[in-house]
Design an enzyme around this catalytic site. Structure first.
Site, PDB file in Angstrom:
ATOM      1  N   ASP A 232     -13.787  -4.925   4.570  1.00 48.97           N
ATOM      2  CA  ASP A 232     -13.752  -4.780   3.110  1.00 48.97           C
ATOM      3  C   ASP A 232     -14.506  -3.507   2.725  1.00 48.97           C
ATOM      4  O   ASP A 232     -15.743  -3.458   2.794  1.00 48.97           O
ATOM      5  CB  ASP A 232     -14.386  -6.009   2.451  1.00 48.97           C
ATOM      6  CG  ASP A 232     -14.192  -5.987   0.941  1.00 48.97           C
ATOM      7  OD1 ASP A 232     -13.862  -4.914   0.383  1.00 48.97           O
ATOM      8  OD2 ASP A 232     -14.371  -7.052   0.314  1.00 48.97           O
TER       9      ASP A 232
ATOM     10  N   THR B  19      -9.181  -4.317  -3.726  1.00 48.79           N
ATOM     11  CA  THR B  19      -9.126  -5.759  -3.986  1.00 48.79           C
ATOM     12  C   THR B  19      -9.356  -6.559  -2.708  1.00 48.79           C
ATOM     13  O   THR B  19      -9.736  -6.000  -1.673  1.00 48.79           O
ATOM     14  CB  THR B  19      -7.734  -6.090  -4.613  1.00 48.79           C
ATOM     15  OG1 THR B  19      -7.697  -7.456  -4.973  1.00 48.79           O
ATOM     16  CG2 THR B  19      -6.584  -5.793  -3.665  1.00 48.79           C
TER      17      THR B  19
ATOM     18  N   HIS C   9      -8.706  -2.603   4.908  1.00 46.38           N
ATOM     19  CA  HIS C   9      -8.815  -4.064   5.104  1.00 46.38           C
ATOM     20  C   HIS C   9      -7.559  -4.702   5.692  1.00 46.38           C
ATOM     21  O   HIS C   9      -7.585  -5.890   6.002  1.00 46.38           O
ATOM     22  CB  HIS C   9      -9.278  -4.762   3.810  1.00 46.38           C
ATOM     23  CG  HIS C   9      -8.312  -4.711   2.679  1.00 46.38           C
ATOM     24  ND1 HIS C   9      -8.452  -5.503   1.564  1.00 46.38           N
ATOM     25  CD2 HIS C   9      -7.206  -3.959   2.458  1.00 46.38           C
ATOM     26  CE1 HIS C   9      -7.472  -5.238   0.716  1.00 46.38           C
ATOM     27  NE2 HIS C   9      -6.713  -4.309   1.231  1.00 46.38           N
TER      28      HIS C   9
ATOM     29  N   ALA D 287       0.856  -1.197   0.000  1.00 50.71           N
ATOM     30  CA  ALA D 287       0.000   0.000   0.000  1.00 50.71           C
ATOM     31  C   ALA D 287       0.889   1.244   0.000  1.00 50.71           C
ATOM     32  O   ALA D 287       2.081   1.164   0.299  1.00 50.71           O
ATOM     33  CB  ALA D 287      -0.894   0.005   1.233  1.00 50.71           C
ATOM     34  N   THR D 288       0.288   2.357  -0.375  1.00 53.37           N
ATOM     35  CA  THR D 288       1.020   3.633  -0.386  1.00 53.37           C
ATOM     36  C   THR D 288       0.186   4.705   0.306  1.00 53.37           C
ATOM     37  O   THR D 288      -1.047   4.597   0.370  1.00 53.37           O
ATOM     38  CB  THR D 288       1.280   4.120  -1.833  1.00 53.37           C
ATOM     39  OG1 THR D 288       0.019   4.185  -2.514  1.00 53.37           O
ATOM     40  CG2 THR D 288       2.214   3.196  -2.594  1.00 53.37           C
ATOM     41  N   ILE D 289       0.879   5.734   0.801  1.00 50.54           N
ATOM     42  CA  ILE D 289       0.183   6.979   1.132  1.00 50.54           C
ATOM     43  C   ILE D 289       0.192   7.757  -0.181  1.00 50.54           C
ATOM     44  O   ILE D 289       1.238   7.892  -0.828  1.00 50.54           O
ATOM     45  CB  ILE D 289       0.861   7.752   2.291  1.00 50.54           C
ATOM     46  CG1 ILE D 289       0.177   9.111   2.523  1.00 50.54           C
ATOM     47  CG2 ILE D 289       2.354   7.936   2.106  1.00 50.54           C
ATOM     48  CD1 ILE D 289       0.640   9.846   3.798  1.00 50.54           C
ATOM     49  N   SER D 290      -0.973   8.222  -0.620  1.00 52.18           N
ATOM     50  CA  SER D 290      -1.060   8.890  -1.921  1.00 52.18           C
ATOM     51  C   SER D 290      -0.255  10.187  -1.919  1.00 52.18           C
ATOM     52  O   SER D 290       0.061  10.740  -0.860  1.00 52.18           O
ATOM     53  CB  SER D 290      -2.522   9.191  -2.261  1.00 52.18           C
ATOM     54  OG  SER D 290      -3.251   7.990  -2.306  1.00 52.18           O
TER      55      SER D 290
ATOM     56  N   HIS E 109      -4.213  14.070  -2.849  1.00 53.91           N
ATOM     57  CA  HIS E 109      -5.059  14.331  -1.680  1.00 53.91           C
ATOM     58  C   HIS E 109      -5.686  15.713  -1.792  1.00 53.91           C
ATOM     59  O   HIS E 109      -6.878  15.895  -1.518  1.00 53.91           O
ATOM     60  CB  HIS E 109      -4.226  14.219  -0.395  1.00 53.91           C
ATOM     61  CG  HIS E 109      -4.041  12.810   0.066  1.00 53.91           C
ATOM     62  ND1 HIS E 109      -2.971  12.392   0.816  1.00 53.91           N
ATOM     63  CD2 HIS E 109      -4.808  11.698  -0.121  1.00 53.91           C
ATOM     64  CE1 HIS E 109      -3.087  11.096   1.078  1.00 53.91           C
ATOM     65  NE2 HIS E 109      -4.183  10.656   0.513  1.00 53.91           N
TER      66      HIS E 109
HETATM   67  C1  LIG Z   1      -3.288   4.230  -2.257  1.00 53.44           C
HETATM   68  S1  LIG Z   1      -3.613   3.572  -0.639  1.00 53.44           S
HETATM   69  C2  LIG Z   1      -4.321   5.072  -0.032  1.00 53.44           C
HETATM   70  C3  LIG Z   1      -4.347   5.186   1.438  1.00 53.44           C
HETATM   71  C4  LIG Z   1      -4.678   6.530   2.057  1.00 53.44           C
HETATM   72  N1  LIG Z   1      -5.555   7.367   1.258  1.00 53.44           N
HETATM   73  C5  LIG Z   1      -3.371   7.232   2.330  1.00 53.44           C
HETATM   74  O1  LIG Z   1      -3.022   8.136   1.582  1.00 53.44           O
HETATM   75  O2  LIG Z   1      -2.699   6.824   3.278  1.00 53.44           O
HETATM   76  C6  LIG Z   1      -5.034   2.497  -0.874  1.00 53.44           C
HETATM   77  C7  LIG Z   1      -5.454   1.746   0.355  1.00 53.44           C
HETATM   78  O3  LIG Z   1      -6.594   0.977   0.033  1.00 53.44           O
HETATM   79  C8  LIG Z   1      -6.552  -0.218   0.800  1.00 53.44           C
HETATM   80  N2  LIG Z   1      -7.480  -1.181   0.198  1.00 53.44           N
HETATM   81  C9  LIG Z   1      -7.376  -1.859  -0.975  1.00 53.44           C
HETATM   82  N3  LIG Z   1      -8.456  -2.660  -1.163  1.00 53.44           N
HETATM   83  C10 LIG Z   1      -9.264  -2.458  -0.084  1.00 53.44           C
HETATM   84  C11 LIG Z   1     -10.533  -3.010   0.298  1.00 53.44           C
HETATM   85  N4  LIG Z   1     -11.191  -3.916  -0.441  1.00 53.44           N
HETATM   86  N5  LIG Z   1     -11.082  -2.577   1.460  1.00 53.44           N
HETATM   87  C12 LIG Z   1     -10.436  -1.674   2.247  1.00 53.44           C
HETATM   88  N6  LIG Z   1      -9.237  -1.149   1.944  1.00 53.44           N
HETATM   89  C13 LIG Z   1      -8.657  -1.533   0.781  1.00 53.44           C
HETATM   90  C14 LIG Z   1      -5.082  -0.595   0.763  1.00 53.44           C
HETATM   91  O4  LIG Z   1      -4.718  -1.491   1.788  1.00 53.44           O
HETATM   92  C15 LIG Z   1      -4.409   0.779   0.903  1.00 53.44           C
HETATM   93  O5  LIG Z   1      -4.142   1.081   2.238  1.00 53.44           O
END
Ligand SMILES: C[S@@+](CC[C@H](N)C(=O)[O-])C[C@H]1O[C@@H](n2cnc3c(N)ncnc32)[C@H](O)[C@@H]1O
Length: 193
Positions: free
Chosen positions: A111, A185, A80, A26-29, A34
């Protein structure tokens, strides 16, 4: 965004305008993404409003939204990966512990494709990962009027979509720009299990 210090949420290079890894694939966007999302959702992030952030990751955007919705608003983050949620809780505690103490922020592990029905409906919904198809469950949890910001589409063909639900419940969809997000996902697929 000036009220929320990204150094408390990004493990390194906090002030670079780029996404950073936060572990667990995962990433912080990036800050500009933002900022863009907050601008698009601005009218639905007014004091007292209720917000859902799907894929809340580091908790950074949750805190920005809590700063905007004020002490009468509420922001629910759904993530998740439990470990990311725990880290987000620590991050917010360092930066704005009052958001947690005052119940202005709630972090749920689950989820996010299913939204979070117990607190629905929401004035706006932000999705931080790319959906492969139309988010019908999330649209049901949007207020009338309300707005959703969501990246949608397969890898390399994603666009940010803005869904607007009007006061009569009528939904319109508008593509804003092409993007590259991590997929919305299954937990197992993300962790490669
Ligand atoms: C691009 S990151 C963005 C996180 C946040 N906006 C930040 O900047 O820290 C996307 C996030 O979506 C989560 N994610 C992916 N699929 C998910 C799902 N089905 N339910 C909940 N979270 C999910 C990932 O684990 C990840 O932390």
């Amino acid at each position: 965004m000036k009220q929320v210090d990204r150094a408390n949420y990004a493990p390194d290079m906090a002030y670079q305008d780029a996404p950073q890894s936060i572990g667990y694939n995962a990433t912080i966007s990036a800050p500009h993404m933002h900022a863009y999302a907050l601008e698009i959702l601005h009218d639905y992030l007014q004091p007292g409003m209720k917000v859902l952030d799907v894929g809340s990751g580091s908790g950074y955007l949750v805190s920005c939204m809590a700063a905007m919705t004020g002490d009468t608003g509420k922001v629910i983050g759904v993530e998740h990966i439990d470990q990311l949620n725990e880290q987000a809780r620590k991050n917010i505690k360092k930066d704005h512990p009052e958001y947690l103490h005052q119940g202005r922020v709630e972090l749920i592990t689950g989820d996010g494709r299913l939204g979070y029905a117990p607190e629905a409906p929401y004035d706006c919904i932000h999705v931080g990962a790319a959906a492969s198809r139309s988010p019908t469950e999330l649209l049901k949890q949007l207020k009338a009027p309300g707005r959703m910001f969501i990246p949608e589409g397969p890898e390399f063909e994603q666009s940010i979509l803005q869904y607007d639900k009007d006061a009569d419940g009528e939904i319109t969809k508008r593509a804003l720009m092409g993007v590259m997000y991590v997929p919305l996902t299954d937990r197992e697929a993300q962790l490669g299990e």
